[in-house]
Design a protein around this motif. Structure first.
Motif, PDB file in Angstrom:
ATOM      1  N   SER A   1       0.661  -1.113   0.042  1.00 52.65           N
ATOM      2  CA  SER A   1      -0.132   0.075   0.040  1.00 52.65           C
ATOM      3  C   SER A   1       0.920   1.151  -0.053  1.00 52.65           C
ATOM      4  N   LEU A   2       0.298   2.438  -0.690  1.00 54.26           N
ATOM      5  CA  LEU A   2       1.029   3.836  -0.684  1.00 54.26           C
ATOM      6  C   LEU A   2       0.133   4.877   0.039  1.00 54.26           C
ATOM      7  N   LYS A   3       0.759   5.476   0.973  1.00 54.21           N
ATOM      8  CA  LYS A   3      -0.152   6.426   1.615  1.00 54.21           C
ATOM      9  C   LYS A   3       0.651   7.993   1.498  1.00 54.21           C
ATOM     10  N   LEU A   4      -0.197   8.698   0.981  1.00 56.59           N
ATOM     11  CA  LEU A   4       0.096   9.981   1.009  1.00 56.59           C
ATOM     12  C   LEU A   4      -0.870  10.856   1.900  1.00 56.59           C
ATOM     13  N   THR A   5       0.016  11.879   2.551  1.00 54.29           N
ATOM     14  CA  THR A   5      -0.718  12.738   3.607  1.00 54.29           C
ATOM     15  C   THR A   5      -0.599  14.061   3.034  1.00 54.29           C
ATOM     16  N   GLY A   6      -1.458  14.988   3.274  1.00 61.28           N
ATOM     17  CA  GLY A   6      -1.417  16.487   3.006  1.00 61.28           C
ATOM     18  C   GLY A   6      -1.875  17.200   4.209  1.00 61.28           C
ATOM     19  N   PRO A   7      -2.063  18.526   4.027  1.00 64.02           N
ATOM     20  CA  PRO A   7      -2.235  19.496   4.736  1.00 64.02           C
ATOM     21  C   PRO A   7      -3.640  18.935   5.722  1.00 64.02           C
ATOM     22  N   GLY A   8      -3.781  19.530   7.042  1.00 60.21           N
ATOM     23  CA  GLY A   8      -4.874  19.189   7.794  1.00 60.21           C
ATOM     24  C   GLY A   8      -5.021  17.765   8.025  1.00 60.21           C
ATOM     25  N   GLY A   9      -4.225  16.946   7.911  1.00 60.98           N
ATOM     26  CA  GLY A   9      -4.390  15.745   8.346  1.00 60.98           C
ATOM     27  C   GLY A   9      -5.044  14.686   7.307  1.00 60.98           C
ATOM     28  N   GLN A  10      -5.203  15.423   6.108  1.00 59.36           N
ATOM     29  CA  GLN A  10      -5.890  14.483   4.932  1.00 59.36           C
ATOM     30  C   GLN A  10      -4.915  13.385   4.369  1.00 59.36           C
ATOM     31  N   SER A  11      -5.294  12.276   4.021  1.00 62.31           N
ATOM     32  CA  SER A  11      -4.545  11.286   3.479  1.00 62.31           C
ATOM     33  C   SER A  11      -5.255  10.392   2.357  1.00 62.31           C
ATOM     34  N   VAL A  12      -4.335   9.547   1.724  1.00 62.01           N
ATOM     35  CA  VAL A  12      -5.050   9.091   0.760  1.00 62.01           C
ATOM     36  C   VAL A  12      -4.100   7.753   0.855  1.00 62.01           C
ATOM     37  N   THR A  13      -4.729   6.429   1.135  1.00 57.89           N
ATOM     38  CA  THR A  13      -4.140   5.093   0.854  1.00 57.89           C
ATOM     39  C   THR A  13      -4.254   4.185  -0.213  1.00 57.89           C
ATOM     40  N   THR A  14      -3.358   3.651  -0.901  1.00 64.84           N
ATOM     41  CA  THR A  14      -3.928   2.979  -2.283  1.00 64.84           C
ATOM     42  C   THR A  14      -3.058   1.627  -2.157  1.00 64.84           C
ATOM     43  N   PRO A  15      -3.923   0.621  -2.030  1.00 63.60           N
ATOM     44  CA  PRO A  15      -3.580  -0.628  -1.848  1.00 63.60           C
ATOM     45  C   PRO A  15      -3.115  -1.071  -3.533  1.00 63.60           C
TER      46      PRO A  15
ATOM     47  N   ALA B   1       3.818   9.348   2.831  1.00 68.75           N
ATOM     48  CA  ALA B   1       4.069   8.987   4.415  1.00 68.75           C
ATOM     49  C   ALA B   1       4.311   8.061   4.673  1.00 68.75           C
ATOM     50  N   GLN B   2       4.085   6.926   4.020  1.00 69.29           N
ATOM     51  CA  GLN B   2       4.294   5.506   4.192  1.00 69.29           C
ATOM     52  C   GLN B   2       4.098   4.419   3.093  1.00 69.29           C
ATOM     53  N   ILE B   3       4.927   3.434   2.938  1.00 76.04           N
ATOM     54  CA  ILE B   3       4.892   2.368   1.764  1.00 76.04           C
ATOM     55  C   ILE B   3       5.028   1.081   2.571  1.00 76.04           C
ATOM     56  N   VAL B   4       4.028   0.424   2.467  1.00 80.75           N
ATOM     57  CA  VAL B   4       4.087  -1.009   3.442  1.00 80.75           C
ATOM     58  C   VAL B   4       4.105  -2.128   1.975  1.00 80.75           C
ATOM     59  N   LEU B   5       5.137  -2.919   2.073  1.00 77.74           N
ATOM     60  CA  LEU B   5       5.362  -4.144   1.233  1.00 77.74           C
ATOM     61  C   LEU B   5       5.212  -5.363   1.930  1.00 77.74           C
ATOM     62  N   VAL B   6       4.394  -6.340   1.512  1.00 86.03           N
ATOM     63  CA  VAL B   6       4.114  -7.767   2.089  1.00 86.03           C
ATOM     64  C   VAL B   6       4.724  -8.802   1.243  1.00 86.03           C
ATOM     65  N   ASN B   7       5.422  -9.832   1.797  1.00 83.53           N
ATOM     66  CA  ASN B   7       5.742 -10.859   1.037  1.00 83.53           C
ATOM     67  C   ASN B   7       4.608 -11.867   0.937  1.00 83.53           C
TER      68      ASN B   7
END
Length: 542
Positions: A220-234, A279-285
């Motif tokens: 998953s790929l997580k982007l964060t923006g102003p005001g605590g907004q975020s978008v997470t894309t699996p 903000a974060q990238i998660v990789l799972v094997n």
């Protein structure tokens, strides 16, 4: 009532009832006999294997029956999943294996024997060495088949009635995937800006996911923006629909041990203006082991809805440029509102193919901004396709199709070319030449033409005998001099069949705008007489 008549009615009713029952029974039998596809056998050669050294192969064999006598082929796929002995849940990416009647090569399962009505297939399953524990189970979770419009889909419940599982001794994978070469993907223009007032915006990243043991599964790929907004894309890798390739996002190729991914996060309409970062990238094997990469060092994007900083009163000058013979400079002007800390930068883009380019930084006079550009010589047109305005506080405003933002509607067109070449006179030097001199000297045709919109760039020449026969012709490019002159050498040979006599010279001129005119050409009805009289070349004996 007449008794005989009553008995006749009863007999007829019984006959009708029996016939109806027979017809109904026949219809049911016909429906029951409708062609269909069934799985009649499936089994692994071994119910358990030792894959801890990485060399275990177990053959899975299955048979499909097709009662359609007209069938001439069959194709389908099987899906295998790994079930964790630690959690009891499926873990890791599914394995999809294709099979087809009479196909014995090219990957997938192997056709073993049979006919389209009953065929057997084999898949040599290389049981993976790594899982999440010391043992694991691989199961066939789905089988599909198709033939001549008939389809079959067998799920896990039915497959469980066959020997469709193999238990493997494995090695536990305790290390998660690694992240490599993370990079923001930019197109034209290559600027990290996004406009979200009228719709969503795409933010795309390239990276590599590497896992040399159980292999990469998902993330998953997580982007964060102003005001605590975020978008997470699996995301996960997928099998390509039309080839044996795999793909992760928009990138094809690679394998599960090293997968290149191109993943796009979609910012919603009206997303918070300002800076958005990964903000974060998660990789799972495939053993379910997670690697979490927080705040990686990579470019973010600046987002705007033009709510704070904006522009209007757009204008471009000139709207029509005479760039036939050289570059033309121009300006884009507009008014800005909401500036804070002055004007930091303005970046203008023109399309298509950069026929115009910004020249130097923008200038600010009160609220009026001026951007200078150049329209390159011979460019047919250019349109302002992108405008990025940044003030001293870092606030952004975007305009133009490059950003999916409001279109300023600014375009420059090349001055139209409406008049074909106009000749004012022509001469040839020498006008008289002996036959023996032809191999040593070429007469020079000199044409005087008006300087019009488009430069003359081509000339065709013909030499006519007294009877109108063409005895010489040439085609080539030619430039027009600043005084309007066009020159072309007439190269004749004394061995080319030329005889003494007087010949008429005709020619056609074409310009860069695709227009042309013909002069003195005896074999063309659209030809005009050469001003000052025909051009003639006299060849004498000797």
């Amino acid at each position: 009532m007449n008794l005989s008549f009553a008995r006749g009615m009863l007999r007829g009713a019984l006959v009708l009832a029996i016939a109806t029952a027979t017809a109904a029974s026949g219809a049911t039998a016909a429906q029951a006999a409708a062609p269909r596809i069934t799985l009649t056998a499936m089994a692994f050669e071994h119910t358990s294997v030792d894959a801890s050294s990485g060399s275990a192969v177990d053959d899975l064999t299955w048979t499909v029956k097709n009662t359609d006598p007209e069938a001439n082929g069959l194709y389908g796929s099987i899906t295998l999943r790994m079930r964790s002995s630690a959690t009891g849940a499926f873990v890791g990416h599914e394995r999809v294996v294709d099979f087809a009647y009479d196909r014995t090569c090219c990957g997938g399962a192997e056709f073993v024997s049979g006919t389209p009505q009953e065929s057997t297939y084999k898949y040599s399953f290389g049981v993976p060495r790594y899982s999440d524990a010391a043992t694991t189970t691989w199961e066939v979770t789905k089988l599909t088949a198709s033939s001549n419009g008939l389809t079959l889909s067998v799920g896990a419940a039915k497959l469980a009635t066959f020997a469709s599982k193999v238990t493997a001794t494995t090695e536990a994978d305790t290390d998660g995937p690694s992240l490599e070469s993370l990079m923001l993907v930019t197109s034209n223009p290559a600027r990290p800006y996004r406009y979200v007032a009228d719709g969503t915006a795409r933010v795309t990243y390239d990276f590599g996911a590497q896992d040399q043991q159980s292999g990469f599964w998902k993330g998953s790929l997580k982007l964060t923006g102003p005001g605590g907004q975020s978008v997470t894309t699996p995301f996960t890798w997928e099998y390509s629909e039309y080839s044996t390739d795999t793909r992760c996002g928009d990138v094809y190729g690679g394998d599960l041990y090293y997968m290149s991914c191109r993943i796009s996060a979609i910012l919603p309409q009206g997303a918070a203006a300002g800076r958005w970062q990964v903000a974060q990238i998660v990789l799972v094997n495939n053993a379910g082991v997670r690697s979490v990469f927080r705040n990686p060092q990579v470019d973010g994007v600046t987002v705007t809805s033009n709510a704070v900083l904006s522009a209007d009163n757009f204008a471009i000058s000139p709207t029509e440029a005479d760039n036939w013979r050289g570059n033309v400079s121009g300006t884009v002007t507009f008014d800005v509102a909401g500036l804070s800390g002055g004007l930091s930068s303005v970046e203008a883009d023109f399309g298509p193919y950069s026929r115009c380019d910004q020249r130097g930084p923008a200038t600010l006079d009160g609220t009026k901004v001026t951007v200078t550009f150049v329209m390159w010589q011979r460019s047919t047109d250019c349109t302002l396709t992108g405008l990025a305005i940044v003030d001293g506080a870092g606030t952004l405003a975007l305009y133009g199709s490059n950003y999916g933002a409001p279109d300023p509607g600014l375009k420059v067109r090349r001055k139209p070319n409406t008049t074909p070449p106009v000749v004012t006179g022509a001469t040839i030097d020498p006008a008289t030449i002996s036959l023996s001199q032809l191999g040593e000297r070429s007469p020079l045709l000199r044409i005087q033409a008006e300087i019009l919109t488009a430069p003359i760039n081509g000339i065709d020449v013909k030499l006519y005998a007294a009877d109108g026969e063409v005895v010489y012709q040439s085609t080539g490019g030619s430039g027009q001099r600043p005084d309007g002159t066009i020159e072309d050498w007439i190269s004749l040979s004394p061995w080319g069949g030329i005889e003494p006599g007087t010949y008429t010279v005709g020619f056609r001129l074409s310009d860069e705008g695709g227009l042309y005119s013909t002069w003195g050409m005896l074999d063309r009805t659209d030809s005009k007489p050469v001003p000052g009289g025909p051009v003639t070349l006299t060849i004498t004996e000797g």
